[in-house]
Scaffold this motif. Structure first.
Motif, PDB file in Angstrom:
ATOM      1  N   THR A  78       0.866  -1.168   0.000  1.00 15.67           N
ATOM      2  CA  THR A  78       0.000   0.000   0.000  1.00 15.67           C
ATOM      3  C   THR A  78       0.906   1.223   0.000  1.00 15.67           C
ATOM      4  O   THR A  78       1.854   1.304   0.790  1.00 15.67           O
ATOM      5  CB  THR A  78      -0.927   0.023   1.227  1.00 15.67           C
ATOM      6  OG1 THR A  78      -1.808  -1.105   1.154  1.00 15.67           O
ATOM      7  CG2 THR A  78      -1.764   1.288   1.260  1.00 15.67           C
ATOM      8  N   ILE A  79       0.623   2.182  -0.900  1.00 15.67           N
ATOM      9  CA  ILE A  79       1.515   3.313  -1.128  1.00 15.67           C
ATOM     10  C   ILE A  79       0.998   4.555  -0.408  1.00 15.67           C
ATOM     11  O   ILE A  79      -0.187   4.906  -0.513  1.00 15.67           O
ATOM     12  CB  ILE A  79       1.644   3.614  -2.643  1.00 15.67           C
ATOM     13  CG1 ILE A  79       1.940   2.321  -3.427  1.00 15.67           C
ATOM     14  CG2 ILE A  79       2.718   4.660  -2.885  1.00 15.67           C
ATOM     15  CD1 ILE A  79       3.199   1.608  -2.998  1.00 15.67           C
ATOM     16  N   PHE A  80       1.908   5.224   0.295  1.00 19.79           N
ATOM     17  CA  PHE A  80       1.595   6.457   1.005  1.00 19.79           C
ATOM     18  C   PHE A  80       2.518   7.569   0.502  1.00 19.79           C
ATOM     19  O   PHE A  80       3.618   7.299   0.006  1.00 19.79           O
ATOM     20  CB  PHE A  80       1.786   6.284   2.514  1.00 19.79           C
ATOM     21  CG  PHE A  80       0.838   5.284   3.133  1.00 19.79           C
ATOM     22  CD1 PHE A  80      -0.355   5.697   3.715  1.00 19.79           C
ATOM     23  CD2 PHE A  80       1.137   3.929   3.134  1.00 19.79           C
ATOM     24  CE1 PHE A  80      -1.226   4.785   4.274  1.00 19.79           C
ATOM     25  CE2 PHE A  80       0.270   3.005   3.687  1.00 19.79           C
ATOM     26  CZ  PHE A  80      -0.915   3.438   4.257  1.00 19.79           C
ATOM     27  N   LEU A  81       2.065   8.809   0.652  1.00 21.85           N
ATOM     28  CA  LEU A  81       2.856   9.976   0.266  1.00 21.85           C
ATOM     29  C   LEU A  81       2.802  10.982   1.402  1.00 21.85           C
ATOM     30  O   LEU A  81       1.722  11.285   1.922  1.00 21.85           O
ATOM     31  CB  LEU A  81       2.277  10.591  -1.016  1.00 21.85           C
ATOM     32  CG  LEU A  81       2.926  11.877  -1.532  1.00 21.85           C
ATOM     33  CD1 LEU A  81       4.362  11.622  -1.994  1.00 21.85           C
ATOM     34  CD2 LEU A  81       2.103  12.463  -2.687  1.00 21.85           C
ATOM     35  N   ALA A 137      12.127  11.431  -5.884  1.00 23.15           N
ATOM     36  CA  ALA A 137      12.922  11.553  -7.103  1.00 23.15           C
ATOM     37  C   ALA A 137      13.263  10.192  -7.712  1.00 23.15           C
ATOM     38  O   ALA A 137      13.554  10.104  -8.907  1.00 23.15           O
ATOM     39  CB  ALA A 137      14.210  12.329  -6.811  1.00 23.15           C
ATOM     40  N   ASP A 138      13.228   9.142  -6.898  1.00 17.72           N
ATOM     41  CA  ASP A 138      13.570   7.803  -7.389  1.00 17.72           C
ATOM     42  C   ASP A 138      12.388   7.089  -8.031  1.00 17.72           C
ATOM     43  O   ASP A 138      12.581   6.119  -8.771  1.00 17.72           O
ATOM     44  CB  ASP A 138      14.116   6.941  -6.243  1.00 17.72           C
ATOM     45  CG  ASP A 138      15.440   7.462  -5.710  1.00 17.72           C
ATOM     46  OD1 ASP A 138      16.165   8.124  -6.462  1.00 17.72           O
ATOM     47  OD2 ASP A 138      15.734   7.214  -4.524  1.00 17.72           O
ATOM     48  N   GLY A 148       8.827  13.884 -21.451  1.00 19.85           N
ATOM     49  CA  GLY A 148       9.041  14.774 -20.312  1.00 19.85           C
ATOM     50  C   GLY A 148       7.928  14.758 -19.294  1.00 19.85           C
ATOM     51  O   GLY A 148       7.920  15.574 -18.370  1.00 19.85           O
ATOM     52  N   ILE A 149       6.970  13.823 -19.428  1.00 17.29           N
ATOM     53  CA  ILE A 149       5.855  13.724 -18.489  1.00 17.29           C
ATOM     54  C   ILE A 149       6.234  12.761 -17.374  1.00 17.29           C
ATOM     55  O   ILE A 149       6.633  11.627 -17.627  1.00 17.29           O
ATOM     56  CB  ILE A 149       4.573  13.236 -19.192  1.00 17.29           C
ATOM     57  CG1 ILE A 149       4.252  14.124 -20.391  1.00 17.29           C
ATOM     58  CG2 ILE A 149       3.419  13.194 -18.205  1.00 17.29           C
ATOM     59  CD1 ILE A 149       4.045  15.573 -20.043  1.00 17.29           C
ATOM     60  N   GLU A 150       6.111  13.216 -16.124  1.00 20.54           N
ATOM     61  CA  GLU A 150       6.497  12.390 -14.977  1.00 20.54           C
ATOM     62  C   GLU A 150       5.408  11.380 -14.640  1.00 20.54           C
ATOM     63  O   GLU A 150       4.222  11.694 -14.665  1.00 20.54           O
ATOM     64  CB  GLU A 150       6.759  13.277 -13.757  1.00 20.54           C
ATOM     65  CG  GLU A 150       8.032  14.088 -13.857  1.00 20.54           C
ATOM     66  CD  GLU A 150       8.223  15.005 -12.674  1.00 20.54           C
ATOM     67  OE1 GLU A 150       9.368  15.200 -12.251  1.00 20.54           O
ATOM     68  OE2 GLU A 150       7.207  15.538 -12.173  1.00 20.54           O
ATOM     69  N   ARG A 151       5.853  10.157 -14.321  1.00 22.57           N
ATOM     70  CA  ARG A 151       4.930   9.098 -13.922  1.00 22.57           C
ATOM     71  C   ARG A 151       5.550   8.318 -12.765  1.00 22.57           C
ATOM     72  O   ARG A 151       6.759   8.137 -12.710  1.00 22.57           O
ATOM     73  CB  ARG A 151       4.645   8.150 -15.089  1.00 22.57           C
ATOM     74  CG  ARG A 151       4.082   8.854 -16.310  1.00 22.57           C
ATOM     75  CD  ARG A 151       3.667   7.862 -17.398  1.00 22.57           C
ATOM     76  NE  ARG A 151       3.308   8.565 -18.626  1.00 22.57           N
ATOM     77  CZ  ARG A 151       2.139   9.164 -18.818  1.00 22.57           C
ATOM     78  NH1 ARG A 151       1.236   9.136 -17.869  1.00 22.57           N
ATOM     79  NH2 ARG A 151       1.876   9.785 -19.959  1.00 22.57           N
ATOM     80  N   LEU A 152       4.682   7.853 -11.856  1.00 26.23           N
ATOM     81  CA  LEU A 152       5.158   6.999 -10.769  1.00 26.23           C
ATOM     82  C   LEU A 152       5.620   5.667 -11.344  1.00 26.23           C
ATOM     83  O   LEU A 152       4.865   4.998 -12.050  1.00 26.23           O
ATOM     84  CB  LEU A 152       4.041   6.749  -9.753  1.00 26.23           C
ATOM     85  CG  LEU A 152       3.872   7.739  -8.603  1.00 26.23           C
ATOM     86  CD1 LEU A 152       2.738   7.286  -7.700  1.00 26.23           C
ATOM     87  CD2 LEU A 152       5.151   7.907  -7.811  1.00 26.23           C
ATOM     88  N   ASP A 153       6.846   5.315 -11.043  1.00 29.72           N
ATOM     89  CA  ASP A 153       7.401   4.039 -11.490  1.00 29.72           C
ATOM     90  C   ASP A 153       7.695   3.207 -10.246  1.00 29.72           C
ATOM     91  O   ASP A 153       8.689   3.429  -9.558  1.00 29.72           O
ATOM     92  CB  ASP A 153       8.678   4.269 -12.302  1.00 29.72           C
ATOM     93  CG  ASP A 153       9.236   2.986 -12.892  1.00 29.72           C
ATOM     94  OD1 ASP A 153       8.753   1.894 -12.510  1.00 29.72           O
ATOM     95  OD2 ASP A 153      10.155   3.059 -13.721  1.00 29.72           O
ATOM     96  N   LEU A 154       6.819   2.260  -9.966  1.00 27.44           N
ATOM     97  CA  LEU A 154       6.930   1.444  -8.754  1.00 27.44           C
ATOM     98  C   LEU A 154       7.264  -0.008  -9.085  1.00 27.44           C
ATOM     99  O   LEU A 154       6.982  -0.911  -8.314  1.00 27.44           O
ATOM    100  CB  LEU A 154       5.620   1.521  -7.954  1.00 27.44           C
ATOM    101  CG  LEU A 154       5.221   2.935  -7.504  1.00 27.44           C
ATOM    102  CD1 LEU A 154       3.809   2.934  -6.946  1.00 27.44           C
ATOM    103  CD2 LEU A 154       6.200   3.482  -6.484  1.00 27.44           C
TER     104      LEU A 154
END
Length: 311
Positions: free
Chosen positions: A131-134, A185-186, A194-200
């Motif tokens: 489960t991902i938290f920010l 940043a990781d 150039g579009i940022e995406r979550l890479d998990l």
């Protein structure tokens, strides 16, 4: 871009603003999308400008004036210090944290986002057991009881927490508490456009190995990164629960439970759960470990293949 917004919000706080000129450096289509989603909110235009460095004019700020179709922040002492402005210099935008967290989550196919504490959001879950938290800044993770809050919100999954930045010692402390720590940043990576995406993708499968370890000689119970030392009276109670998990019927009846010590089943379970809470878990988590099966008895809330019993 999303990472830059989140880091700026983290460093400058809820009153952080961005000028229209700064937004000109970013892709127009993305900026418009964030405005429509209310991630960026335009505020009233500024009508003043900072005074010159080392100026003795006595002003707190310079008024912005329109002179001959030009916007000027005039210095009353030295015309050479006048600043020529554009309309974009006067525009100001703030960032809405929950909407920004939702935008970040959406890039990784997560959501809906849930606020679970001050500056702490649950982004969603991955099928591999995380489960991902920010969090907005690492100080959130130093607040009393926050680890228990995160564990409860993870609902039995491994909690992975994304932070803008974190010190080595703090990372180690949180990992020892059973949290998986990720730097923004990781995991927020820009693609070819150039579009940022979550890479998990590095979060493969929740860690193998036992979820629960019990050492019969010392009565030491290890669960979700914490240690619980059981008394001589509670040790045989827990052993009976462990034994039942290995059978076709994992529920330990009230009668069987009371046979371990002669005490009432509910009193034994209450004391066992209290030990779990004393180790830093919530009352809800204690009930996840020792589950009541209404009308039948109790059972452990851990699958037998995730249990290790040692001497």
């Amino acid at each position: 871009m999303l990472g830059w917004f989140w880091t700026r919000l983290s460093e400058a706080g809820p009153e952080a603003t961005i000028s229209g000129r700064a937004l000109l450096r970013l892709p127009t289509r993305e900026v418009q999308r964030l405005l429509r989603a209310r991630v960026l909110v335009e505020r009233r235009k500024v009508d003043h400008w900072p005074v010159c460095p080392h100026c003795d004019c006595g002003l707190v700020a310079r008024p912005v004036q329109e002179i001959e179709d030009r916007l000027l922040a005039c210095c009353p002492c030295d015309a050479a210090e006048d600043v020529i402005l554009t309309p974009e210099d006067l525009r100001r935008f703030t960032m809405e944290p929950h909407a920004l967290a939702s935008a970040i989550a959406a890039t990784g196919g997560l959501g809906p986002v849930e606020a679970v504490g001050g500056d702490l959001w649950r982004l969603g879950s991955l099928p591999v057991g995380f489960t991902i938290f920010l969090v907005l800044h690492d100080s959130v993770l130093q607040q009393p009881g926050v680890v228990a809050v995160i564990r409860a919100a993870a609902a039995g999954a491994v909690a992975a927490v994304i932070v803008p930045a974190i010190g080595t010692m703090e990372r180690v402390r949180l990992q020892e508490a059973g949290l998986h720590i990720l730097r923004l940043a990781d995991v927020l990576i820009a693609d070819a456009d150039g579009i940022e995406r979550l890479d998990l993708r590095d979060l493969k499968v929740a860690p193998d190995g036992p979820e629960l370890t019990f050492r019969t000689g010392s009565g030491l119970l290890e669960w979700r990164g914490r240690s619980i030392v059981l008394s001589h009276q509670l040790t045989p109670v827990f052993l009976r629960l462990l034994e039942k998990v290995q059978t076709r019927n994992p529920v330990l009846s009230h009668h069987e439970l009371e046979g371990t010590s002669g005490r009432e089943a509910r009193d034994l379970v209450r004391e066992l759960r209290a030990k779990v809470v004393q180790a830093g878990f919530t009352a809800a988590e204690a009930k996840v470990l020792v589950v009541m099966v209404r009308g039948h008895g109790y059972q452990l809330g851990v699958a037998r293949e995730k249990i290790a019993v040692l001497d």
